[in-house]
Enzyme design. Structure first.
Site, PDB file in Angstrom:
ATOM      1  N   HIS A   1      -1.357   6.356   2.341  1.00  0.00           N
ATOM      2  CA  HIS A   1      -1.392   5.374   3.420  1.00  0.00           C
ATOM      3  C   HIS A   1      -1.160   6.130   4.729  1.00  0.00           C
ATOM      4  CE1 HIS A   1      -1.209   1.273   4.977  1.00  0.00           C
ATOM      5  NE2 HIS A   1      -0.332   1.745   5.845  1.00  0.00           N
TER       6      HIS A   1
ATOM      7  N   CYS B   1       0.804  -1.230   0.000  1.00  0.00           N
ATOM      8  CA  CYS B   1       0.000   0.000   0.000  1.00  0.00           C
ATOM      9  C   CYS B   1       0.838   1.281   0.000  1.00  0.00           C
ATOM     10  CB  CYS B   1      -0.931   0.006   1.209  1.00  0.00           C
ATOM     11  SG  CYS B   1      -2.156  -1.303   1.224  1.00  0.00           S
TER      12      CYS B   1
END
Length: 460
Positions: free
Chosen positions: A136, A82
């Site tokens: 993120h 991510c």
């Protein structure tokens, strides 16, 4: 103050700020002015969508978007994790440049003071807003989603996000667990809602406020599902009866696979229902009946996500913003559903790195809507008969998420940042990806009065 009160206070402050900055502005969103940008980023979504040829998946709203878009059939993330992937495509730099391969550093401190896509739009007069999971969270975005550099206002995170990994999944024993498989009755979960529902509602509120803006907007909306745990409204399970769920076509760990190329899917092993299976490490395998349940819940999560995208795009229609808003849809990476014995991202297999990528550009990928026409009416995935919608146009070329930054800049009519020198740690604004603008050049552009748009210079 209770969480609900905190949420309302935050919303009041942000909307008050938006209103204050726009109170003297007159409506000016039109096809002759700057184009707005709606960037939809999905977490862990592989191309398991109808528009990518997966006929078992009910994704009518995303398929409808694809029917009006330019769809890239072979788009890949820079890394199937991510934080590195998001930092990479939001800065337009490769992980080798951002020096981020995990979750544990902030590029502005450890690599260079690189500009981001929203920052570049903000510096060019756009109001930039973040809803849900865009960057993120944590160290990799400086615990602030890169504020204040990237955003005009504080990013919004749904209040129910904090329950995602807690004991909210009712098991067969009637008790609450922190499970991988977590279909829920939404009325029974804390706050009576789910993060992606809250994000959709907030994004629509911001669109309503920006409707009367003299400034163009850049709105990034990040959806959590189908990221684990598979926590979604339980009715979506009905779309995928277990007896119809097939297994991965290549479920075995390849013979001779180097250990470095394999990930032992520790993420799902931490969930209570997976722990109860007492699987061996690192290769498992997972019992066949549980494999089917994992695949069922992933597909159900995709259909739940599709409804949220559908509500968001329908609101864009209702607000008459579809004729002045670019829509980009992408995922940060894929996720293995048993292929090669994997149940995770974290690998370089195709299923972990290949992503959906599509762009709707008013007047260029689809005709401009007539007055009162809806391009994106909401479609209920539970309808017994769904119309098969083909993508507007496919591009088969191999492309990278790295291209998102220069492509959006070019489509919006901004100057496309120059190519980065090597090395480029000292350069704040440049790009390492190709501009995909050449794929939007239609041969019949001048012949079709509906595909007029604003021809814009393209830079490779």
């Amino acid at each position: 103050m209770p969480p609900a009160g905190q949420c309302l206070l935050w919303l009041g402050l942000v909307l008050a700020s938006v209103c204050a900055s726009l109170e003297s502005a007159a409506p000016s969103n039109s096809t002759t002015g700057p184009l707005n940008v709606l960037l939809i980023i999905v977490d862990d979504l592989r191309p398991s969508l109808g528009c990518y040829g997966d006929k078992a998946i009910r994704s009518p709203n995303i398929d409808q978007l694809a029917s009006r878009s330019l769809l890239f059939q072979n788009a890949f993330a820079q890394q199937a994790v991510c934080a590195p992937s998001r930092v990479s495509f939001l800065t337009g730099r490769r992980p080798d440049t951002t020096r981020l391969y995990d979750f544990n550093s902030y590029w502005r401190i450890h690599a260079g003071n690189f500009s981001t896509i929203p920052q570049y739009f903000k510096e060019n007069g756009y109001v930039t807003m973040s809803v849900g999971k865009v960057f993120h969270p944590g160290i990799s975005s400086n615990y602030s989603d890169d504020s204040p550099y990237s955003w005009s206002f504080p990013p919004y995170h749904p209040s129910s996000e904090k329950y995602e990994n807690t004991k909210t999944c009712r098991g067969p024993d009637g008790q609450l667990h922190a499970n991988l498989l977590c279909p829920v009755d939404v009325a029974d979960v804390p706050e009576g809602t789910l993060p992606d529902k809250q994000s959709t509602e907030q994004a629509i509120r911001l669109l309503e406020k920006m409707k009367t803006s003299a400034s163009p907007f850049f709105l990034a909306v990040g959806y959590h599902k189908p990221h684990i745990p598979f926590r979604y409204p339980k009715e979506f399970q009905k779309l995928y009866p277990l007896e119809n769920i097939t297994l991965a076509p290549d479920p075995q760990v390849p013979a001779g696979l180097p250990p470095v190329a394999y990930n032992p899917w520790m993420d799902i092993r931490q969930r209570e229902d997976v722990q109860a299976l007492n699987l061996s490490v690192p290769y498992g395998p997972i019992p066949v009946d549980f494999q089917r349940k994992i695949r069922q819940s992933y597909f159900a999560s995709v259909s739940y996500l599709d409804t949220q995208v559908g509500h968001l795009l329908s609101a864009l229609d209702d607000l008459q913003l579809t004729n002045s808003t670019i829509i980009a849809f992408a995922s940060d990476h894929g996720w293995a559903l048993g292929e090669h014995g994997e149940w995770a991202k974290y690998s370089n297999f195709d299923v972990a790195t290949r992503v959906p990528l599509m762009f709707y550009v008013p007047g260029r990928t689809a005709p401009l809507p007539e007055a009162g026409e809806e391009l994106f009416p909401y479609i209920d995935p539970f309808d017994s008969v769904l119309e098969l919608m083909e993508p507007g146009r496919r591009v088969m070329d191999l492309v990278e998420l790295l291209s998102l930054s220069p492509t959006l800049a070019g489509l919006a009519g901004l100057h496309v940042p120059p190519r980065c020198p090597v090395p480029s740690f000292h350069v704040q604004l440049c790009r390492e990806g190709q501009n995909l603008g050449k794929h939007f050049q239609l041969q019949d552009l001048g012949e079709d009065p509906h595909l007029c748009g604003n021809p814009r210079p393209q830079h490779v």
